[in-house]
Design a protein around this motif. Structure first.
Motif, PDB file in Angstrom:
ATOM      1  N   ASP A 181      57.340  71.176  41.717  1.00  0.00           N
ATOM      2  CA  ASP A 181      55.919  70.920  41.473  1.00  0.00           C
ATOM      3  C   ASP A 181      55.545  69.499  41.888  1.00  0.00           C
ATOM      4  OD1 ASP A 181      53.332  71.493  40.733  1.00  0.00           O
ATOM      5  OD2 ASP A 181      53.634  70.993  38.625  1.00  0.00           O
ATOM      6  N   LEU A 182      56.002  69.095  43.058  1.00  0.00           N
ATOM      7  CA  LEU A 182      55.692  67.791  43.625  1.00  0.00           C
ATOM      8  C   LEU A 182      54.937  67.971  44.932  1.00  0.00           C
ATOM      9  CD1 LEU A 182      59.063  65.858  43.072  1.00  0.00           C
ATOM     10  CD2 LEU A 182      56.869  65.329  41.999  1.00  0.00           C
ATOM     11  N   LYS A 183      53.906  67.166  45.118  1.00  0.00           N
ATOM     12  CA  LYS A 183      53.189  67.134  46.382  1.00  0.00           C
ATOM     13  C   LYS A 183      53.906  66.192  47.349  1.00  0.00           C
ATOM     14  CE  LYS A 183      49.775  69.420  44.340  1.00  0.00           C
ATOM     15  NZ  LYS A 183      49.400  70.804  44.663  1.00  0.00           N
ATOM     16  N   VAL A 184      53.691  66.413  48.645  1.00  0.00           N
ATOM     17  CA  VAL A 184      54.261  65.558  49.681  1.00  0.00           C
ATOM     18  C   VAL A 184      53.140  65.112  50.604  1.00  0.00           C
ATOM     19  CG1 VAL A 184      55.877  65.387  51.619  1.00  0.00           C
ATOM     20  CG2 VAL A 184      56.509  66.683  49.593  1.00  0.00           C
ATOM     21  N   VAL A 185      53.043  63.788  50.776  1.00  0.00           N
ATOM     22  CA  VAL A 185      52.042  63.185  51.661  1.00  0.00           C
ATOM     23  C   VAL A 185      52.794  62.446  52.760  1.00  0.00           C
ATOM     24  CG1 VAL A 185      50.107  61.572  51.803  1.00  0.00           C
ATOM     25  CG2 VAL A 185      50.422  62.953  49.744  1.00  0.00           C
ATOM     26  N   LEU A 186      52.447  62.700  54.008  1.00  0.00           N
ATOM     27  CA  LEU A 186      53.101  62.075  55.149  1.00  0.00           C
ATOM     28  C   LEU A 186      52.404  60.772  55.504  1.00  0.00           C
ATOM     29  CD1 LEU A 186      53.887  65.066  57.538  1.00  0.00           C
ATOM     30  CD2 LEU A 186      55.372  63.967  55.855  1.00  0.00           C
ATOM     31  N   ASP A 187      53.176  59.721  55.657  1.00  0.00           N
ATOM     32  CA  ASP A 187      52.653  58.407  56.045  1.00  0.00           C
ATOM     33  C   ASP A 187      52.686  58.306  57.569  1.00  0.00           C
ATOM     34  OD1 ASP A 187      51.992  55.780  56.454  1.00  0.00           O
ATOM     35  OD2 ASP A 187      53.281  54.996  54.855  1.00  0.00           O
ATOM     36  N   ILE A 188      51.518  58.274  58.183  1.00  0.00           N
ATOM     37  CA  ILE A 188      51.395  58.125  59.635  1.00  0.00           C
ATOM     38  C   ILE A 188      50.667  56.824  59.956  1.00  0.00           C
ATOM     39  CG2 ILE A 188      51.525  60.587  60.153  1.00  0.00           C
ATOM     40  CD1 ILE A 188      48.503  60.680  60.208  1.00  0.00           C
ATOM     41  N   CYS A 189      50.820  55.843  59.069  1.00  0.00           N
ATOM     42  CA  CYS A 189      50.193  54.545  59.305  1.00  0.00           C
ATOM     43  C   CYS A 189      50.782  53.900  60.548  1.00  0.00           C
ATOM     44  CB  CYS A 189      50.390  53.650  58.087  1.00  0.00           C
ATOM     45  SG  CYS A 189      49.630  52.033  58.208  1.00  0.00           S
ATOM     46  N   GLU A 190      49.928  53.305  61.369  1.00  0.00           N
ATOM     47  CA  GLU A 190      50.275  52.644  62.623  1.00  0.00           C
ATOM     48  C   GLU A 190      50.788  53.615  63.668  1.00  0.00           C
ATOM     49  OE1 GLU A 190      52.994  49.512  61.810  1.00  0.00           O
ATOM     50  OE2 GLU A 190      51.572  48.353  60.602  1.00  0.00           O
ATOM     51  N   VAL A 191      50.624  54.896  63.464  1.00  0.00           N
ATOM     52  CA  VAL A 191      50.934  55.903  64.471  1.00  0.00           C
ATOM     53  C   VAL A 191      49.621  56.357  65.085  1.00  0.00           C
ATOM     54  CG1 VAL A 191      51.935  58.177  64.901  1.00  0.00           C
ATOM     55  CG2 VAL A 191      53.002  56.642  63.250  1.00  0.00           C
ATOM     56  N   ASN A 192      49.492  56.235  66.383  1.00  0.00           N
ATOM     57  CA  ASN A 192      48.235  56.538  67.062  1.00  0.00           C
ATOM     58  C   ASN A 192      48.119  58.035  67.280  1.00  0.00           C
ATOM     59  OD1 ASN A 192      45.870  56.483  68.436  1.00  0.00           O
ATOM     60  ND2 ASN A 192      46.617  55.341  70.206  1.00  0.00           N
ATOM     61  N   LEU A 193      47.407  58.692  66.396  1.00  0.00           N
ATOM     62  CA  LEU A 193      47.198  60.134  66.547  1.00  0.00           C
ATOM     63  C   LEU A 193      46.334  60.477  67.742  1.00  0.00           C
ATOM     64  CD1 LEU A 193      46.615  61.411  62.919  1.00  0.00           C
ATOM     65  CD2 LEU A 193      48.551  61.896  64.374  1.00  0.00           C
ATOM     66  N   LEU A 194      45.489  59.538  68.178  1.00  0.00           N
ATOM     67  CA  LEU A 194      44.517  59.848  69.228  1.00  0.00           C
ATOM     68  C   LEU A 194      45.096  59.711  70.629  1.00  0.00           C
ATOM     69  CD1 LEU A 194      41.407  58.076  67.700  1.00  0.00           C
ATOM     70  CD2 LEU A 194      42.232  60.391  67.330  1.00  0.00           C
ATOM     71  N   GLY A 195      46.344  59.302  70.748  1.00  0.00           N
ATOM     72  CA  GLY A 195      46.976  59.222  72.053  1.00  0.00           C
ATOM     73  C   GLY A 195      46.292  58.219  72.951  1.00  0.00           C
ATOM     74  N   HIS A 196      45.929  58.623  74.143  1.00  0.00           N
ATOM     75  CA  HIS A 196      45.279  57.755  75.116  1.00  0.00           C
ATOM     76  C   HIS A 196      43.762  57.743  74.947  1.00  0.00           C
ATOM     77  CE1 HIS A 196      49.029  57.161  77.298  1.00  0.00           C
ATOM     78  NE2 HIS A 196      49.235  58.466  77.173  1.00  0.00           N
ATOM     79  N   GLN A 197      43.291  58.158  73.827  1.00  0.00           N
ATOM     80  CA  GLN A 197      41.855  58.255  73.616  1.00  0.00           C
ATOM     81  C   GLN A 197      41.193  56.888  73.617  1.00  0.00           C
ATOM     82  OE1 GLN A 197      40.905  60.300  70.022  1.00  0.00           O
ATOM     83  NE2 GLN A 197      38.877  60.848  70.676  1.00  0.00           N
ATOM     84  N   GLU A 198      41.921  55.859  73.243  1.00  0.00           N
ATOM     85  CA  GLU A 198      41.349  54.522  73.247  1.00  0.00           C
ATOM     86  C   GLU A 198      40.958  54.100  74.664  1.00  0.00           C
ATOM     87  OE1 GLU A 198      43.043  51.747  69.844  1.00  0.00           O
ATOM     88  OE2 GLU A 198      44.617  52.527  71.148  1.00  0.00           O
ATOM     89  N   THR A 199      41.698  54.570  75.682  1.00  0.00           N
ATOM     90  CA  THR A 199      41.435  54.147  77.058  1.00  0.00           C
ATOM     91  C   THR A 199      40.252  54.876  77.658  1.00  0.00           C
ATOM     92  OG1 THR A 199      43.787  53.717  77.310  1.00  0.00           O
ATOM     93  CG2 THR A 199      42.486  53.879  79.325  1.00  0.00           C
ATOM     94  N   VAL A 200      40.165  56.171  77.376  1.00  0.00           N
ATOM     95  CA  VAL A 200      39.123  56.971  78.009  1.00  0.00           C
ATOM     96  C   VAL A 200      37.880  57.073  77.155  1.00  0.00           C
ATOM     97  CG1 VAL A 200      40.810  58.294  79.290  1.00  0.00           C
ATOM     98  CG2 VAL A 200      40.083  59.101  77.043  1.00  0.00           C
ATOM     99  N   GLY A 201      37.917  56.614  75.934  1.00  0.00           N
ATOM    100  CA  GLY A 201      36.738  56.676  75.073  1.00  0.00           C
ATOM    101  C   GLY A 201      36.795  57.858  74.135  1.00  0.00           C
ATOM    102  N   TYR A 202      35.845  57.859  73.186  1.00  0.00           N
ATOM    103  CA  TYR A 202      35.838  58.897  72.151  1.00  0.00           C
ATOM    104  C   TYR A 202      35.296  60.225  72.643  1.00  0.00           C
ATOM    105  CZ  TYR A 202      36.966  55.350  68.721  1.00  0.00           C
ATOM    106  OH  TYR A 202      37.591  54.360  68.022  1.00  0.00           O
ATOM    107  N   GLY A 203      34.883  60.281  73.875  1.00  0.00           N
ATOM    108  CA  GLY A 203      34.377  61.539  74.396  1.00  0.00           C
ATOM    109  C   GLY A 203      35.461  62.478  74.856  1.00  0.00           C
ATOM    110  N   ASN A 204      36.716  62.055  74.866  1.00  0.00           N
ATOM    111  CA  ASN A 204      37.814  62.877  75.325  1.00  0.00           C
ATOM    112  C   ASN A 204      38.146  63.907  74.249  1.00  0.00           C
ATOM    113  OD1 ASN A 204      40.211  63.988  76.248  1.00  0.00           O
ATOM    114  ND2 ASN A 204      40.923  62.046  77.116  1.00  0.00           N
TER     115      ASN A 204
END
Length: 489
Positions: A181-204
């Motif tokens: 009866d324990l929940k599990v939360v994944l820490d993805i801090c400082e992991v870029n989920l958006l991939g190369h989205q920063e380069t091409v903009g948020y419209g990708n």
């Protein structure tokens, strides 16, 4: 001369009608006093009753008194009901699962040169073995850290790094956590989920779709949420709105999927969310009590940081507290008491080296303190969602040296605050200094003067106490539940 006995019948005798009874022995059987007449009881008539009661006027007085008594009784009853109805009463707050549980941060062995069979599997299975024990201490959710590559590729987020061997072990941890009866939360801090989205903009939209697929992958396997940093590219209104839609796909009323944001600065960067929108983008803010530091903080720095947190107005977002900076061993228990009694959910970090240095007595005392605070927080409304009031107390202590002996010296301030909900009040006293402190008798006259010990850092206080006799030892924190004479709340 012969006597004529029958000549005169009345001579020498008394007539029976007017004298003694006639016949032999009559004078011996007749009573000397006449018997009293027998009284027969019969009810009094109306005239007799009025005469005995003093007249018809007394009847009217008694009627008026009876009517006055019942009117006064009805009036007191009405006032009592009105007081109960109009008096403000606390309404229990309905809390979510992430508002009632304790978070426990765990990070498996992340050494790149470690062999999978020697470190990776043992770390995961060792964590699985501790799950029932953690649950017994009141832990409700695990924050699994260091699982993914910190590279700008969403594909890496479905594949754990090499030290965990395979995804099967993480899924095994998820299954064992569900059994406990324990929940599990994944820490993805400082992991870029958006991939190369920063380069091409948020419209990708292709990159966005790939990131949401990663969320769905782990949510479908039983993950209860994710942790990101406020410096991550995903920390934006557009991205979090999209993520919220994914979370709602897997959320139920009893099992809501959450997003935790780790605050890395003194002030959380605000999100420009429309005031007309009722969508909650962030469920929990992971916040440190102490500032980050390479060296252990001094007592002055710790006291200043704690006082700043106590005087800061809480935000609407639920807070999860961590220690943050490095402190000495004497102050770690004080911070444990503080995290358990502040509004919000505490988040603890497991450090294996601490367990190796504890002896059996220290382990028992530490576990007793953690367990007592955990169970008190889970069942006391004042500690769950009660208000916080900072109390600037005056303290004194005795200082002795070669120049001054038994002299009263102004002492550093004692940190104290009150958690209140309805009639329930908890007083938390903290001494971060290396000298004992006592309360000033003139402190907080509006508070009750008596209470009962709930917990202390050394776990050597028990039973009821008077606040005038409370004395804090160096580096000690005490939790007291207050109650007024004649009642216990």
């Amino acid at each position: 001369m012969p006597l004529n006995a029958g000549a005169e019948a009345g001579y020498g005798s008394v007539a029976g009608a007017g004298g003694l009874p006639e016949g032999e022995g009559a004078s011996e059987t007749a009573p000397l006093l006449a018997p009293e007449p027998v009284y027969q009881w019969q009810p009094m008539n109306r005239q007799q009753l009025q005469a005995a009661a003093g007249g018809s006027g007394w009847r009217a007085v008694r009627c008026y008194l009876v009517v006055l008594f019942w009117l006064a009784w009805m009036a007191m009853l009405a006032v009592a009901v009105a007081i109960v109805v109009i008096s403000p009463k606390p309404v229990p707050t309905s809390l979510k699962w992430w508002q009632k549980c304790l978070f426990y941060q765990i990070q498996p062995d992340m050494r790149s040169d470690a062999q999978p069979q020697a470190n990776g599997s043992e770390s995961i299975y060792a964590a699985c073995e501790r799950l029932p024990y953690l649950r017994s201490l009141g832990v409700g959710a695990l924050i699994l850290q260091g699982v993914f590559h910190k590279k700008p590729s969403p594909a890496n987020l479905t594949e754990p790094i090499e030290s965990l061997e395979t995804k099967t072990q993480i899924q095994h941890l998820l299954a064992e956590s569900n059994k406990s009866d324990l929940k599990v939360v994944l820490d993805i801090c400082e992991v870029n989920l958006l991939g190369h989205q920063e380069t091409v903009g948020y419209g990708n939209t292709t990159s966005n779709r790939s990131a949401t697929d990663v969320l769905r992958f782990w949510l479908d396997r039983g993950v209860s949420g994710f942790v990101i940093c406020d410096t991550d590219p995903a920390y934006s209104v557009e991205t979090l709105l999209e993520w919220r839609g994914v979370f709602e796909e897997f959320s139920t009323q009893q099992d809501e999927r959450i997003l935790v944001v780790k605050q890395t600065s003194d002030v959380l960067r605000p999100l420009n969310v429309s005031t007309q929108s009722n969508i909650t983008l962030i469920n929990v803010v992971l916040k440190s009590i102490l500032p980050k530091s390479q060296q252990p903080l001094s007592a002055e720095e710790v006291a200043e940081a704690i006082e700043t947190q106590l005087q800061t107005r809480p935000d609407d977002t639920w807070t999860s507290w961590t220690v943050g900076g490095e402190v000495s061993g004497e102050l770690k228990r004080i911070l444990l008491v503080l995290m358990m009694t502040l509004p919000g959910s505490p988040s603890f970090t497991y450090k294996e080296e601490i367990d190796q240095t504890w002896d059996e007595k220290t382990k028992h005392s530490e576990v007793a303190l953690f367990s007592t605070l955990s169970h008190s927080k889970s069942r006391e409304e004042a500690l769950l969602y009660g208000s916080l009031t900072f109390l600037p107390f005056n303290t004194t202590y005795n200082f002795s040296s070669s120049l001054l002996s038994n002299s009263l010296v102004s002492s550093p301030p004692m940190l104290a605050f009150l958690r209140s909900w309805g009639c329930s009040q908890f007083l938390v006293l903290i001494n971060v200094w290396p000298q004992p402190l006592s309360l000033d008798p003139a402190w907080a006259p509006s508070l009750p003067k008596t209470g009962v010990y709930v917990a202390s850092t050394v776990m050597d206080h028990m039973g009821s106490t008077s606040l005038y006799s409370v004395r804090l030892q160096p580096y000690e924190a005490i939790v007291i539940k207050l109650f007024r004479p004649g009642g216990y709340s």
